[in-house]
Motif scaffolding. Structure first.
Motif, PDB file in Angstrom:
ATOM      1  N   ALA A   1       0.789  -1.370  -0.030  1.00 10.84           N
ATOM      2  CA  ALA A   1       0.045   0.154   0.055  1.00 10.84           C
ATOM      3  C   ALA A   1       0.866   1.328   0.086  1.00 10.84           C
ATOM      4  O   ALA A   1       0.477   2.313  -0.906  1.00 10.84           O
ATOM      5  CB  ALA A   1      -1.052  -0.014   1.681  1.00 10.84           C
ATOM      6  N   ALA A   2       2.059   1.160   0.627  1.00 11.15           N
ATOM      7  CA  ALA A   2       3.159   2.383   0.887  1.00 11.15           C
ATOM      8  C   ALA A   2       3.572   2.505  -0.670  1.00 11.15           C
ATOM      9  O   ALA A   2       3.556   3.764  -0.968  1.00 11.15           O
ATOM     10  CB  ALA A   2       3.924   2.349   1.737  1.00 11.15           C
TER      11      ALA A   2
ATOM     12  N   GLN B   1       2.432   1.842  -3.595  1.00 13.74           N
ATOM     13  CA  GLN B   1       1.282   2.373  -4.490  1.00 13.74           C
ATOM     14  C   GLN B   1       0.911   3.678  -4.140  1.00 13.74           C
ATOM     15  O   GLN B   1       0.571   4.572  -5.045  1.00 13.74           O
ATOM     16  CB  GLN B   1       0.025   1.370  -4.249  1.00 13.74           C
ATOM     17  CG  GLN B   1       0.047   0.051  -4.786  1.00 13.74           C
ATOM     18  CD  GLN B   1      -0.920  -0.957  -4.518  1.00 13.74           C
ATOM     19  OE1 GLN B   1      -1.624  -1.065  -3.394  1.00 13.74           O
ATOM     20  NE2 GLN B   1      -1.638  -1.634  -5.741  1.00 13.74           N
ATOM     21  N   LYS B   2       0.913   4.056  -2.940  1.00  9.45           N
ATOM     22  CA  LYS B   2       0.424   5.547  -2.429  1.00  9.45           C
ATOM     23  C   LYS B   2       1.818   6.278  -3.148  1.00  9.45           C
ATOM     24  O   LYS B   2       1.432   7.532  -3.402  1.00  9.45           O
ATOM     25  CB  LYS B   2       0.418   5.586  -1.200  1.00  9.45           C
ATOM     26  CG  LYS B   2       0.145   6.950  -0.523  1.00  9.45           C
ATOM     27  CD  LYS B   2      -0.315   7.145   0.910  1.00  9.45           C
ATOM     28  CE  LYS B   2      -0.617   8.434   1.493  1.00  9.45           C
ATOM     29  NZ  LYS B   2      -0.735   8.397   2.768  1.00  9.45           N
ATOM     30  N   ASN B   3       2.932   5.877  -2.845  1.00 12.36           N
ATOM     31  CA  ASN B   3       3.996   6.919  -3.126  1.00 12.36           C
ATOM     32  C   ASN B   3       3.933   7.023  -4.766  1.00 12.36           C
ATOM     33  O   ASN B   3       4.279   8.460  -5.320  1.00 12.36           O
ATOM     34  CB  ASN B   3       5.387   6.193  -2.726  1.00 12.36           C
ATOM     35  CG  ASN B   3       5.701   6.322  -1.328  1.00 12.36           C
ATOM     36  OD1 ASN B   3       5.236   7.316  -0.868  1.00 12.36           O
ATOM     37  ND2 ASN B   3       6.654   5.655  -0.657  1.00 12.36           N
TER      38      ASN B   3
ATOM     39  N   GLN C   1       1.398   6.968  -6.748  1.00 11.61           N
ATOM     40  CA  GLN C   1       0.166   7.998  -7.041  1.00 11.61           C
ATOM     41  C   GLN C   1       0.830   9.258  -6.894  1.00 11.61           C
ATOM     42  O   GLN C   1       0.211  10.071  -7.582  1.00 11.61           O
ATOM     43  CB  GLN C   1      -0.807   7.403  -6.498  1.00 11.61           C
ATOM     44  CG  GLN C   1      -1.463   6.115  -6.889  1.00 11.61           C
ATOM     45  CD  GLN C   1      -2.709   5.664  -5.810  1.00 11.61           C
ATOM     46  OE1 GLN C   1      -2.994   6.325  -4.893  1.00 11.61           O
ATOM     47  NE2 GLN C   1      -3.094   4.448  -6.314  1.00 11.61           N
ATOM     48  N   SER C   2       1.446   9.691  -5.910  1.00 10.93           N
ATOM     49  CA  SER C   2       1.564  11.140  -5.140  1.00 10.93           C
ATOM     50  C   SER C   2       2.951  11.465  -6.150  1.00 10.93           C
ATOM     51  O   SER C   2       2.827  12.849  -6.307  1.00 10.93           O
ATOM     52  CB  SER C   2       1.771  11.043  -3.818  1.00 10.93           C
ATOM     53  OG  SER C   2       3.110  10.299  -3.571  1.00 10.93           O
TER      54      SER C   2
END
Length: 304
Positions: A123-124, A126-128, A130-131
């Motif tokens: 999840a981390a 994927q979040k990085n 996307q940002s």
């Protein structure tokens, strides 16, 4: 609007290319242009882009992902399904079946904790992504454009120097007094300064091009990880569903067939993810080295 007019850093080489070398031009004139404009804006922007790429290269999410994938793989391999096959009157009489079931449950819970840590790292990452995706892709394009701008500046500067040295040679041949010879010597020294400056700019351009290509490779490997993550998340959920509630009473071969299949499939996917992380981590290390080299070149050019 053409490429030469899009940014201030791209205007500089085009403007310089249109400037005509006059018979009265001297190295001092070119030095003034160089100090005030030529190469400075691209170098400044490349320094900013280097800092952004360094922050990307220093992200630890891929390394943590590989570490947690390895931990889960180890936990999965340590799970002993043979514990669920302790059956018969002796197992019932001695309580061995109950103890074996409890041990299997402990192993399953241990693997489940490792699975949750892996899910958190997925999840981390994927979040990085996307940002940072838009800024990263835009930065790589900018880096290529600024590198081209710098190369044009160096090329045009070399042409100016060639013209100036020819003028200096004619001036030296025509010098008839001490003042004229002194002027030729001063202008020759200015040319030497310009040579050093253009050499520094060339070094920045070459180092920036290498760093950009390394960053593109690292980013491509990072992007290649993403499609595997949803499938792995689904496999983890299926594995939990299949193994939850298993006990020694379920030790018959038919009862274990589907849980064992889910267990093996999950192990295969976890190992594949770990294998994908290995070249990404190696590429990140190469990127860090090229960014460090770019930093040294930028220092030589008066930045960083």
């Amino acid at each position: 609007m053409n490429d030469d007019d899009r940014t201030a850093s791209l205007i500089t080489p085009a403007v310089l290319a249109r400037m005509k070398t006059q018979t009265t031009a001297s190295p001092a004139v070119w030095l003034d242009h160089l100090a005030a404009d030529a190469g400075q804006l691209p170098v400044m922007r490349l320094a900013e882009l280097r800092r952004a790429l360094t922050a990307q290269a220093e992200l630890r999410d891929a390394g943590a992902l590989a570490e947690q994938a390895g931990a889960l793989d180890t936990a999965l391999q340590q799970m002993d399904f043979g514990l669920l096959q302790a059956r018969g009157w002796w197992a019932r009489a001695t309580g061995r079946g109950r103890d074996a079931g409890a041990e299997f449950t402990r192993q399953f819970e241990h693997a489940g904790q490792a699975a949750m840590r892996l899910e958190a790292q997925m999840a981390a990452l994927q979040k990085n992504h996307q940002s940072r995706a838009a800024a990263m892709e835009r930065g790589l394009v900018e880096m290529e454009l600024e590198g081209r701008s710098l190369a044009q500046t160096v090329e045009q500067g070399g042409k100016w120097l060639q013209d100036m040295r020819a003028q200096l040679q004619r001036g030296a041949d025509a010098a008839t007094d001490a003042a004229a010879r002194q002027q030729v010597q001063e202008d020759t020294a200015r040319c030497d300064i310009l040579v050093a400056r253009l050499t520094a700019l060339r070094g920045v351009g070459e180092a920036a091009d290498l760093a950009r290509r390394q960053a593109q490779d690292a980013w491509a490997r990072r992007v290649a990880l993403l499609p595997a993550l949803p499938a792995l998340t689904k496999a983890l959920a299926h594995w939990r569903d299949q193994l939850a509630g298993l006990s020694a009473a379920d030790g018959a071969g038919a009862a274990l067939e589907r849980p064992l299949k889910a267990h093996r499939q999950l192990g295969d996917q976890v190992r594949q993810l770990a294998d994908q992380c290995t070249p990404l981590l190696a590429q990140n290390a190469a990127l860090a080295g090229s960014l460090q080299a770019l930093g040294l070149q930028l220092q030589a050019a008066g930045q960083e």
